[in-house]
Design a protein around this motif. Sequence first.
Motif, short mmCIF file in Angstrom:
data_model
loop_
_atom_site.label_atom_id
_atom_site.label_comp_id
_atom_site.label_asym_id
_atom_site.label_seq_id
_atom_site.Cartn_x
_atom_site.Cartn_y
_atom_site.Cartn_z
N ILE A 12 41.60 1.08 53.02
CA ILE A 12 40.40 0.85 52.21
C ILE A 12 40.48 1.84 51.06
O ILE A 12 40.30 3.05 51.24
N MET A 13 40.77 1.33 49.87
CA MET A 13 41.10 2.20 48.75
C MET A 13 39.84 2.66 48.03
O MET A 13 39.57 2.30 46.87
N VAL A 14 39.07 3.46 48.75
CA VAL A 14 37.87 4.06 48.15
C VAL A 14 38.28 4.99 47.02
O VAL A 14 39.45 5.38 46.89
N ASN A 15 37.30 5.35 46.19
CA ASN A 15 37.58 6.25 45.08
C ASN A 15 36.37 7.15 44.87
O ASN A 15 35.39 7.04 45.61
N LEU A 16 36.45 8.03 43.87
CA LEU A 16 35.33 8.92 43.57
C LEU A 16 35.09 8.87 42.06
O LEU A 16 35.98 9.22 41.28
N HIS A 17 33.92 8.42 41.66
CA HIS A 17 33.55 8.29 40.25
C HIS A 17 32.32 9.18 39.98
O HIS A 17 31.21 8.79 40.33
N TYR A 18 32.49 10.35 39.36
CA TYR A 18 33.71 10.91 38.80
C TYR A 18 33.76 12.40 39.10
O TYR A 18 32.75 13.00 39.48
N ILE A 19 34.92 13.01 38.85
CA ILE A 19 35.00 14.46 38.83
C ILE A 19 34.23 14.94 37.60
O ILE A 19 34.51 14.49 36.49
N PRO A 20 33.24 15.81 37.75
CA PRO A 20 32.46 16.22 36.57
C PRO A 20 33.36 16.76 35.45
O PRO A 20 34.25 17.59 35.69
N VAL A 21 33.13 16.26 34.25
CA VAL A 21 34.02 16.58 33.12
C VAL A 21 34.08 18.08 32.87
O VAL A 21 35.15 18.63 32.57
N HIS A 22 32.95 18.77 33.02
CA HIS A 22 32.93 20.20 32.71
C HIS A 22 33.76 21.03 33.66
O HIS A 22 34.04 22.21 33.38
N THR A 23 34.20 20.45 34.79
CA THR A 23 35.04 21.19 35.73
C THR A 23 36.54 20.96 35.47
O THR A 23 37.37 21.58 36.14
N GLN A 24 36.86 20.10 34.52
CA GLN A 24 38.26 19.85 34.19
C GLN A 24 38.85 21.09 33.48
O GLN A 24 38.17 21.75 32.69
N PRO A 25 40.12 21.42 33.76
CA PRO A 25 40.72 22.62 33.14
C PRO A 25 40.58 22.66 31.62
O PRO A 25 40.31 23.72 31.04
N TYR A 26 40.75 21.51 30.96
CA TYR A 26 40.67 21.48 29.49
C TYR A 26 39.29 21.92 29.03
O TYR A 26 39.15 22.64 28.03
N TYR A 27 38.25 21.49 29.75
CA TYR A 27 36.88 21.83 29.36
C TYR A 27 36.51 23.25 29.80
O TYR A 27 35.71 23.93 29.14
N GLN A 28 37.10 23.71 30.90
CA GLN A 28 36.81 25.08 31.31
C GLN A 28 37.38 26.09 30.32
O GLN A 28 36.82 27.18 30.15
N LYS A 29 38.46 25.70 29.62
CA LYS A 29 38.98 26.56 28.57
C LYS A 29 37.99 26.71 27.41
O LYS A 29 38.08 27.66 26.63
N MET A 30 37.06 25.75 27.30
CA MET A 30 36.03 25.83 26.25
C MET A 30 34.87 26.73 26.68
O MET A 30 33.97 26.99 25.87
N GLY A 31 34.84 27.14 27.95
CA GLY A 31 33.78 28.02 28.42
C GLY A 31 32.88 27.43 29.47
O GLY A 31 32.02 28.14 30.02
N PHE A 32 33.04 26.13 29.78
CA PHE A 32 32.26 25.55 30.87
C PHE A 32 32.75 26.11 32.20
O PHE A 32 33.93 26.45 32.35
N LYS A 33 31.84 26.17 33.18
CA LYS A 33 32.20 26.75 34.47
C LYS A 33 31.43 26.06 35.60
O LYS A 33 30.42 25.38 35.36
N LEU A 34 31.93 26.25 36.81
CA LEU A 34 31.23 25.74 37.98
C LEU A 34 29.83 26.34 38.05
O LEU A 34 29.66 27.55 37.80
#
Length: 386
Positions: free
Chosen positions: A324-346
């Motif tokens: 059963i190919m469940v998925n997860l929509h979505y990983i919060p964008v601000h937690t992505q490495p590219y965005y964390q380099k901008m200063g966003f954080k958990l």
Amino acid sequence: MIPYGRQEVTQTDIDAVVAVLKSVNLTQGPAIEQFEQSVIRHTGAMYAFAVSNATAALHIACLAMELGPGDWLWTAPNTFVASANCALYCGANVDFVDIDPHTYNLCPEKLEAKLILAQKANRLPKIVVPVHLTGQPCDMVAIHALGQKYGFKIIEDASHAIGAQYKGEPIGHGCYSDITVFSFHPVKIITTGEGGMALTNDTKLATRLGLLRSHGITRDPALMTRPMDGPWYYEQVALGYNYRMTDIQAALGTSQMTRLTAYIQRRHDIAKRYKELLADLPLTLPAQNPDSYSAFHLYVIRLQLQRMTRSHREVFEALRAKNIMVNLHYIPVHTQPYYQKMGFKLGDFPEAEQYYREAISIPMHVNLTDAEQSFVVDALREAICS
């Protein structure tokens, strides 16, 4: 294997595509306008522009509104990265507004609170992009009212929501926004293989959208800077892109549009059955806003982990182990490495992060059979309760 989403392609769709393949126009032909008109008839929008994908539609929507360096675009964090990346393509800044814990959409109350602070800091957004996550429309009346008060434009990211309704009007009608964007990726409600569309009721924005999707080139004398040299003449009057859709894709889209209403009804039938079959499990099931009619692109459950012995990952992997190919929509964008380099954080957007820790998208598509749905429910029950 039971996927979380899957396209349906019928013989009618195939015949429509073959007809284009046998014609003289494979791209920039009449099938494009036919597809655009089918969406206009459904939504009531004045203008529609078919493009290569929804990311392209978001990009040219931002450019049409002259988003650029020094400007801000705000969107929800629990979305696909394209909803935010479109601002970066324009050299603008991105920020996020946390979600409503019941609808999982951008929260108008949190938006208002953030706007008050932004006004004091002289950092108000130029554009806000509410995302109709899973096909559930956002509270557009409240967001539009804030737009009128604080002066921002609105792009509805309706990638999940063609066929949905808000206050009795189809999403795409444009009552509460400047531009609406649809996606026609294969897992979406209708498909063109890849594809997207930008809709607007604003003539000036429509002119810009038309130019930007095709190199900024025009053959319209009214838009040219000097008289035409001859019937071959064209001018590039803006820096545009090659974001065009092909006639092959458009023919598929037009054929699929004839089944849109039936597709949405089938998704509601599946959602109703899930609600009945899953009612006794420690799950939070999708809430439906009484002002809205969801497109049910996705069916997202949230695990009530405090009532369970298994973890989020264990339940997810148990379902995958049963194909059963469940998925997860979505990983919060601000937690992505590219965005964390901008200063966003958990911790920046706790509701979106809590949603991520609990959410699973279970199968939802028009060809999901009752037997397959029952298998999904039984597997979920076993994964949670064993």
